[in-house]
Design an enzyme around this catalytic site. Structure first.
Site, PDB file in Angstrom:
ATOM      1  N   CYS A  38     -14.356 -29.859 -22.719  1.00  0.00           N
ATOM      2  CA  CYS A  38     -15.165 -28.810 -22.093  1.00  0.00           C
ATOM      3  C   CYS A  38     -16.433 -28.581 -22.908  1.00  0.00           C
ATOM      4  CB  CYS A  38     -14.343 -27.524 -22.036  1.00  0.00           C
ATOM      5  SG  CYS A  38     -15.230 -26.090 -21.392  1.00  0.00           S
ATOM      6  N   THR A  40     -17.264 -25.798 -23.942  1.00  0.00           N
ATOM      7  CA  THR A  40     -16.828 -24.902 -25.017  1.00  0.00           C
ATOM      8  C   THR A  40     -16.375 -25.692 -26.238  1.00  0.00           C
ATOM      9  OG1 THR A  40     -16.135 -23.218 -23.423  1.00  0.00           O
ATOM     10  CG2 THR A  40     -15.196 -23.073 -25.630  1.00  0.00           C
ATOM     11  N   HIS A  43     -19.359 -26.757 -28.100  1.00  0.00           N
ATOM     12  CA  HIS A  43     -19.884 -25.648 -28.915  1.00  0.00           C
ATOM     13  C   HIS A  43     -19.092 -25.524 -30.218  1.00  0.00           C
ATOM     14  CE1 HIS A  43     -22.883 -23.904 -26.257  1.00  0.00           C
ATOM     15  NE2 HIS A  43     -22.039 -23.994 -25.240  1.00  0.00           N
ATOM     16  N   HIS A  63      -8.550 -26.786 -23.928  1.00  0.00           N
ATOM     17  CA  HIS A  63      -7.880 -25.938 -22.930  1.00  0.00           C
ATOM     18  C   HIS A  63      -7.858 -26.567 -21.535  1.00  0.00           C
ATOM     19  CE1 HIS A  63     -12.173 -24.796 -23.065  1.00  0.00           C
ATOM     20  NE2 HIS A  63     -12.050 -24.683 -21.753  1.00  0.00           N
ATOM     21  N   GLU A  64      -8.267 -27.828 -21.415  1.00  0.00           N
ATOM     22  CA  GLU A  64      -8.227 -28.521 -20.123  1.00  0.00           C
ATOM     23  C   GLU A  64      -7.212 -29.653 -20.237  1.00  0.00           C
ATOM     24  OE1 GLU A  64     -12.175 -29.760 -19.072  1.00  0.00           O
ATOM     25  OE2 GLU A  64     -13.032 -27.761 -19.332  1.00  0.00           O
ATOM     26  N   CYS A  99      -4.626  -5.867 -14.827  1.00  0.00           N
ATOM     27  CA  CYS A  99      -3.437  -6.711 -14.724  1.00  0.00           C
ATOM     28  C   CYS A  99      -2.406  -6.091 -13.780  1.00  0.00           C
ATOM     29  CB  CYS A  99      -2.818  -6.934 -16.100  1.00  0.00           C
ATOM     30  SG  CYS A  99      -3.670  -8.151 -17.125  1.00  0.00           S
ATOM     31  N   ARG A 200     -27.339 -36.268 -14.488  1.00  0.00           N
ATOM     32  CA  ARG A 200     -26.419 -35.347 -13.824  1.00  0.00           C
ATOM     33  C   ARG A 200     -26.848 -35.046 -12.393  1.00  0.00           C
ATOM     34  NH1 ARG A 200     -24.341 -31.480 -18.851  1.00  0.00           N
ATOM     35  NH2 ARG A 200     -22.737 -32.980 -19.493  1.00  0.00           N
ATOM     36  N   LEU A 262     -22.243 -17.757 -13.216  1.00  0.00           N
ATOM     37  CA  LEU A 262     -21.280 -18.258 -14.192  1.00  0.00           C
ATOM     38  C   LEU A 262     -21.976 -18.644 -15.495  1.00  0.00           C
ATOM     39  CD1 LEU A 262     -18.197 -19.202 -14.499  1.00  0.00           C
ATOM     40  CD2 LEU A 262     -19.134 -21.488 -14.171  1.00  0.00           C
ATOM     41  N   GLY A 263     -23.204 -19.181 -15.383  1.00  0.00           N
ATOM     42  CA  GLY A 263     -23.957 -19.553 -16.575  1.00  0.00           C
ATOM     43  C   GLY A 263     -24.228 -18.340 -17.451  1.00  0.00           C
ATOM     44  N   ILE A 286     -19.186 -13.981 -12.908  1.00  0.00           N
ATOM     45  CA  ILE A 286     -17.960 -14.768 -12.766  1.00  0.00           C
ATOM     46  C   ILE A 286     -17.439 -15.150 -14.141  1.00  0.00           C
ATOM     47  CG2 ILE A 286     -16.907 -16.866 -11.833  1.00  0.00           C
ATOM     48  CD1 ILE A 286     -17.866 -15.048  -9.646  1.00  0.00           C
TER      49      ILE A 286
END
EC number: 1.1.1.103
Length: 341
Positions: A38, A40, A43, A63-64, A99, A200, A262-263, A286
């Site tokens: 990712c 992330t 980073h 995390h993916e 939650c 891209r 989202l960005g 988001i």
């Protein structure tokens, strides 16, 4: 077990050996098959300002993923040994108002897999069973391993009704390209994506967008005229975090337009707020994925024919993880998959 960890407070990720995680009463133990890198993780590799403030060292990152259930906590129901799963990377508290109200994606006490707790770049991962998602048999391991970022794209794109709408996507990173593909798949009229990275943008063309626009070479307003658009975009999906891209989006939105963001822009980004006010724009932030409505929609989109295969551009063995990070850091890649088999 083998794991990729942030071992030092400096640039880099290191292969190391760590103890296998212990399974709690409400947990699943997952044997990892494939993981994806990712932004992330990049980073964290680069050890930028955000990482320095956020990531404890040492930390197993990632995390993916997709994997197989090999251990089940004694209180867990609904899973069996051998189930193929991916999982929600945001671990929520279960007791805050959001939650308890069924809005778990808005939990104020969220912790992140591979950020605040050990991640999936390892032979085994433990997560709460609540966070696991069974993968249908007709969805490949490669696609299942990118469900986390695909979920960001789906959550963003499906924030608003897109049928018959003209959609602007700013930012052709993998999530932006997937969001554009979702918009087209569910019935948007024109889907235009902007960036300055030609590699891209070409991925976006392969995914079926109406127009992929290099704004360093081509005017967005000229493209709108070419498409016969006289009133602006109905929906904006801001995926870049780039202030110039967001300002252009505000300029080209129709009155009453809806924007999902989202960005992550710089904290001091300035915009002309009169455009938001006088155009009556709606802007929605988001974060992550809706639990677990977004996950069911992800599976259904793929099962109904959405083809994400062009977005996966590189595959490596975990022993070649450095090549994977090099590809991601080059900007000349889509999603990069690391195989643990």
């Amino acid at each position: 077990m083998k794991a990729l960890s942030k071992l030092k407070a400096e640039e880099g990720i290191w292969m190391t050996d760590v103890p296998e995680p212990e399974v709690g009463h409400n947990d699943l133990l997952i044997k990892i098959r494939k993981t994806a890198i990712c932004g992330t993780d990049v980073h964290i590799y680069n050890w930028d300002e955000w990482s320095q403030k956020t990531i404890p060292v040492p930390m197993v990152v990632g995390h993916e993923y997709v994997g197989e259930v090999v251990g089940i906590g004694q209180e867990v129901k609904g899973f069996n040994i051998g189930d193929r799963v991916s999982g929600e990377g945001h671990i929520t508290c279960g007791h805050c108002r959001n939650c308890r109200g069924g809005r778990t994606h808005l939990c104020r006490n969220t912790t992140g897999v591979g950020v605040n707790r050990p991640g999936c770049f390892a032979e085994y991962l433990v997560i709460p069973a609540f966070n696991a998602f069974k993968i249908p048999d007709n969805i490949s391991d490669d696609l299942a391993s990118i469900f986390d970022p695909f979920g960001n794209a789906v959550h963003t794109a499906l924030s608003f009704d897109l049928v018959g709408e003209d959609v602007l996507v700013s930012g052709a990173g993998p999530i932006g390209v997937m969001a554009a593909a979702v918009a087209k798949h569910v019935g948007a009229r024109h889907v235009v994506i902007t960036d300055v990275n030609e590699y891209r943008l070409e991925l976006a063309r392969k995914m079926g967008v109406t127009r992929a626009v290099n704004v360093a070479k081509e005017s967005l307003t000229d493209v709108m005229a070419e498409l016969g658009m006289t009133e602006g975009f109905d929906v904006g999906l801001e995926m870049s975090g780039a202030p110039p891209a967001f300002r252009t989006m505000l300029d080209t939105m129709n009155h009453g337009g809806r924007i999902a963001m989202l960005g992550i822009p710089p904290a001091d980004m300035s915009i002309d707020w009169t455009k938001v006010i006088f155009k009556g724009l709606f802007i929605k932030g988001i974060y992550g994925r809706e639990m677990f409505e977004t996950w069911y929609k992800m599976a259904a989109l793929i099962q109904s024919g959405l083809d994400l295969s062009p977005i996966i551009t590189h595959r490596f063995s975990i022993d070649d993880f450095q090549k994977g990070f090099d590809a991601m850091r080059s900007g000349q890649s889509g999603k990069v998959i690391l195989s643990w088999d």
